[in-house]
Design a protein around this motif. Structure first.
Motif, mmCIF file in Angstrom:
data_model
loop_
_atom_site.group_PDB
_atom_site.id
_atom_site.type_symbol
_atom_site.label_atom_id
_atom_site.label_comp_id
_atom_site.label_asym_id
_atom_site.label_seq_id
_atom_site.Cartn_x
_atom_site.Cartn_y
_atom_site.Cartn_z
ATOM 1 N N GLY A 166 26.388 54.215 49.785
ATOM 2 C CA GLY A 166 25.193 53.393 49.936
ATOM 3 C C GLY A 166 24.458 53.093 48.650
ATOM 4 N N LYS A 167 25.024 53.515 47.517
ATOM 5 C CA LYS A 167 24.382 53.302 46.223
ATOM 6 C C LYS A 167 25.278 52.466 45.312
ATOM 7 N N ILE A 168 24.663 51.838 44.335
ATOM 8 C CA ILE A 168 25.418 51.172 43.278
ATOM 9 C C ILE A 168 25.943 52.254 42.347
ATOM 10 N N ALA A 169 27.262 52.396 42.271
ATOM 11 C CA ALA A 169 27.877 53.477 41.500
ATOM 12 C C ALA A 169 28.415 53.011 40.162
ATOM 13 N N TRP A 170 28.642 51.712 40.037
ATOM 14 C CA TRP A 170 29.229 51.190 38.794
ATOM 15 C C TRP A 170 28.942 49.701 38.703
ATOM 16 N N VAL A 171 28.639 49.234 37.504
ATOM 17 C CA VAL A 171 28.502 47.806 37.222
ATOM 18 C C VAL A 171 29.315 47.525 35.977
ATOM 19 N N GLY A 172 30.208 46.572 36.046
ATOM 20 C CA GLY A 172 31.048 46.250 34.898
ATOM 21 C C GLY A 172 31.616 44.855 35.028
ATOM 22 N N THR A 173 32.740 44.620 34.374
ATOM 23 C CA THR A 173 33.351 43.300 34.416
ATOM 24 C C THR A 173 34.481 43.273 35.443
ATOM 25 N N HIS A 174 34.806 42.070 35.862
ATOM 26 C CA HIS A 174 35.929 41.899 36.778
ATOM 27 C C HIS A 174 37.225 42.393 36.139
ATOM 28 N N GLU A 175 37.385 42.169 34.849
ATOM 29 C CA GLU A 175 38.611 42.584 34.168
ATOM 30 C C GLU A 175 38.766 44.099 34.163
ATOM 31 N N GLN A 176 37.656 44.823 34.094
ATOM 32 C CA GLN A 176 37.731 46.285 34.098
ATOM 33 C C GLN A 176 38.272 46.833 35.419
ATOM 34 N N ILE A 177 37.858 46.229 36.519
ATOM 35 C CA ILE A 177 38.258 46.754 37.815
ATOM 36 C C ILE A 177 39.574 46.164 38.296
ATOM 37 N N LYS A 178 39.971 45.042 37.752
ATOM 38 C CA LYS A 178 41.147 44.316 38.247
ATOM 39 C C LYS A 178 42.399 45.191 38.353
ATOM 40 N N PRO A 179 42.739 46.038 37.337
ATOM 41 C CA PRO A 179 43.965 46.848 37.453
ATOM 42 C C PRO A 179 43.933 47.868 38.586
ATOM 43 N N HIS A 180 42.763 48.146 39.116
ATOM 44 C CA HIS A 180 42.622 49.196 40.124
ATOM 45 C C HIS A 180 42.513 48.650 41.544
ATOM 46 N N LEU A 181 42.508 47.345 41.700
ATOM 47 C CA LEU A 181 42.280 46.750 43.015
ATOM 48 C C LEU A 181 43.395 47.083 44.005
ATOM 49 N N THR A 182 44.594 47.358 43.507
ATOM 50 C CA THR A 182 45.701 47.697 44.413
ATOM 51 C C THR A 182 45.476 49.010 45.148
ATOM 52 N N GLN A 183 44.522 49.811 44.678
ATOM 53 C CA GLN A 183 44.226 51.097 45.310
ATOM 54 C C GLN A 183 43.286 50.949 46.506
ATOM 55 N N TYR A 184 42.818 49.735 46.754
ATOM 56 C CA TYR A 184 41.837 49.506 47.811
ATOM 57 C C TYR A 184 42.423 48.668 48.944
ATOM 58 N N LYS A 185 41.896 48.872 50.140
ATOM 59 C CA LYS A 185 42.240 48.032 51.279
ATOM 60 C C LYS A 185 41.511 46.691 51.162
ATOM 61 N N ASN A 186 42.034 45.698 51.831
ATOM 62 C CA ASN A 186 41.445 44.367 51.738
ATOM 63 C C ASN A 186 39.991 44.335 52.182
ATOM 64 N N ASP A 187 39.682 45.124 53.234
ATOM 65 C CA ASP A 187 38.308 45.079 53.738
ATOM 66 C C ASP A 187 37.326 45.856 52.865
ATOM 67 N N GLN A 188 37.820 46.486 51.804
ATOM 68 C CA GLN A 188 36.931 47.154 50.849
ATOM 69 C C GLN A 188 36.568 46.255 49.669
#
Length: 439
Positions: free
Chosen positions: A69-91
């Motif tokens: 329920g909290k903002i845990a991280w703010v960054g760029t799309h490029e920073q998170i892009k390599p990790h998106l495969t670890q998440y489900k689509n609805d996340q």
């Protein structure tokens, strides 16, 4: 393992952190209203300052990580892009370049009330003044009669429509005042309805005790006696968990500064913050009084004097401007905007939704009015409905997009943040997140 940097707190964020969020927002443009991203509205207004602030604290091509329920991280799309495969689509929420702001905050409302006062609107169109209507038994007292007559279910049903209008425009926090009961039973009923509205609609509601709003008919010519009752009711309702703050109407047609001081003394004894309806029709020292008590806000302020602005600055009291009432009453006395800027007073903007002087249920329109009627900038009114509105309610973890803050967010289909104050009648909301959950 690769490391990135959390651009909010500059602490290293490793792969395990970037794969542990509950939700991620990507491809976003952010209006953060956070100093950590350059938001500094008064720096931006100082032409002799060499360092320029970043309007709205904006970040482009950004991403947000949400956890518990909290903002845990703010960054760029490029920073998170390599990790998106670890998440489900609805996340994952790809917002496709649209804008995200903090959820809007309406910090001054009276949305719980019974009845209707369109007849007074007609009377004002025919030349009657606010004071004339009050003297003739209209105004607040007429709403008191209707609110007393309504049972809790009826009052909830009437008020719910007004709250839903705000929610549909991205409001995630709202203040709701009592003050149309003017007796213990009805003040309690109003505050209970306010709490129930928040519970049903998954929105933060700050409840404010405003029994010192008007003199009820049964206390005619006995204002001091009535204030004594107001002081006695406050500890009772506070003990029932119904009061977050205390307000009063300090005006030449309402209560004196000395009478309000008695109420504030009780609030202080209960460790409750105070605020005040001040300087709407005259200046009888109300803002100086609320500043003396380190009050959260002083509201209305058309007749505010610079000496009192200095006192507000010393107490960090927010100036809440209510352009809907100014508009409805056809007022011509502008609040002292330049003096508020000069002394760097945080300015909030609110609907003042009420049945008599501001039947307004659009915070977006209130922002437009703030620009058009009060000559505020678009950045000022948007800050006034987010970060400064949060301050006016004492909400320390709302109103910004910043690590550690509540994940209360609004997603908008707009080209730039200014569109929210520029457009009239078009609601560009695309999504709302409250406490980390999409509605």
């Amino acid at each position: 393992m690769t490391n990135t940097t959390n651009s909010t707190d500059q602490m290293p964020i490793n792969d395990s952190t970037l794969t542990s969020f509950d939700y991620i927002i990507i491809n976003a443009n952010l209006a953060t209203f956070s100093a950590q991203y350059g938001f500094d509205i008064y720096n931006n207004n100082q032409s002799n300052n060499q360092e320029k602030s970043t309007p709205y604290g904006q970040l482009e091509n950004a991403a947000i990580g949400i956890k518990d329920g909290k903002i845990a991280w703010v960054g760029t799309h490029e920073q998170i892009k390599p990790h998106l495969t670890q998440y489900k689509n609805d996340q994952i929420k790809d917002v496709e370049g649209n804008w995200v702001t903090p959820g809007l905050i309406d910090c001054h409302t009276h949305i719980v009330y019974g009845g209707n006062r369109s007849n007074e609107f007609e009377a004002r169109l025919q030349g009657a003044s606010y004071q004339d209507i009050a003297v003739q038994g209209g105004g607040i007292v007429s709403t008191v009669s209707a609110t007393r007559a309504a049972n809790e279910e009826e009052l909830f049903a009437q008020s719910e429509k007004r709250l839903l209008a705000l929610i549909k425009e991205g409001v995630t926090s709202v203040e709701i005042k009592s003050g149309y009961g003017l007796d213990l039973e009805t003040e309690r009923k109003m505050l209970k309805v306010a709490r129930a509205l928040g519970d049903k609609h998954n929105i933060h509601v700050s409840t404010t005790y405003l029994a010192a709003h008007a003199l009820p008919p049964e206390y005619k010519d006995r204002a001091d006696d009535y204030i004594e009752q107001v002081c006695q009711w406050l500890p009772i309702l506070h003990s029932e968990g119904l009061v977050d703050a205390v307000d009063g109407f300090c005006e030449n047609i309402a209560f004196t500064a000395e009478q309000i001081k008695r109420v504030f003394d009780v609030a202080r004894s209960l460790d409750l913050p105070v605020k005040l309806h001040s300087e709407q029709l005259s200046n009888i020292g109300a803002s100086a009084l609320v500043a003396e008590y380190q009050g959260l806000s002083s509201d209305h302020l058309e007749h505010l004097a610079e000496d009192d602005i200095k006192k507000m600055a010393a107490s960090n009291t927010v100036a809440v401007l209510l352009p809907g009432a100014f508009y409805t009453l056809r007022d011509t006395k502008l609040p002292p905007i330049e003096a508020l800027r000069k002394h760097q007073i945080p300015i909030a903007v609110s609907t003042d939704c009420n049945p008599g002087t501001s039947p307004l249920t659009s915070l977006l329109l209130a922002m437009n009015m703030g620009c058009t009627l009060f000559y505020l900038t678009t950045e000022e009114v948007l800050a006034g409905a987010t970060v400064h509105a949060a301050q006016a309610l004492g909400l320390a973890k709302k109103g910004k997009i910043e690590v550690g803050y509540d994940a209360d967010l609004a997603l908008w289909d707009i080209a730039r943040p200014a569109d929210l104050a520029y457009q009239m009648g078009l609601n560009p909301i695309k999504g709302v997140m409250y406490q980390g959950q999409w509605r």
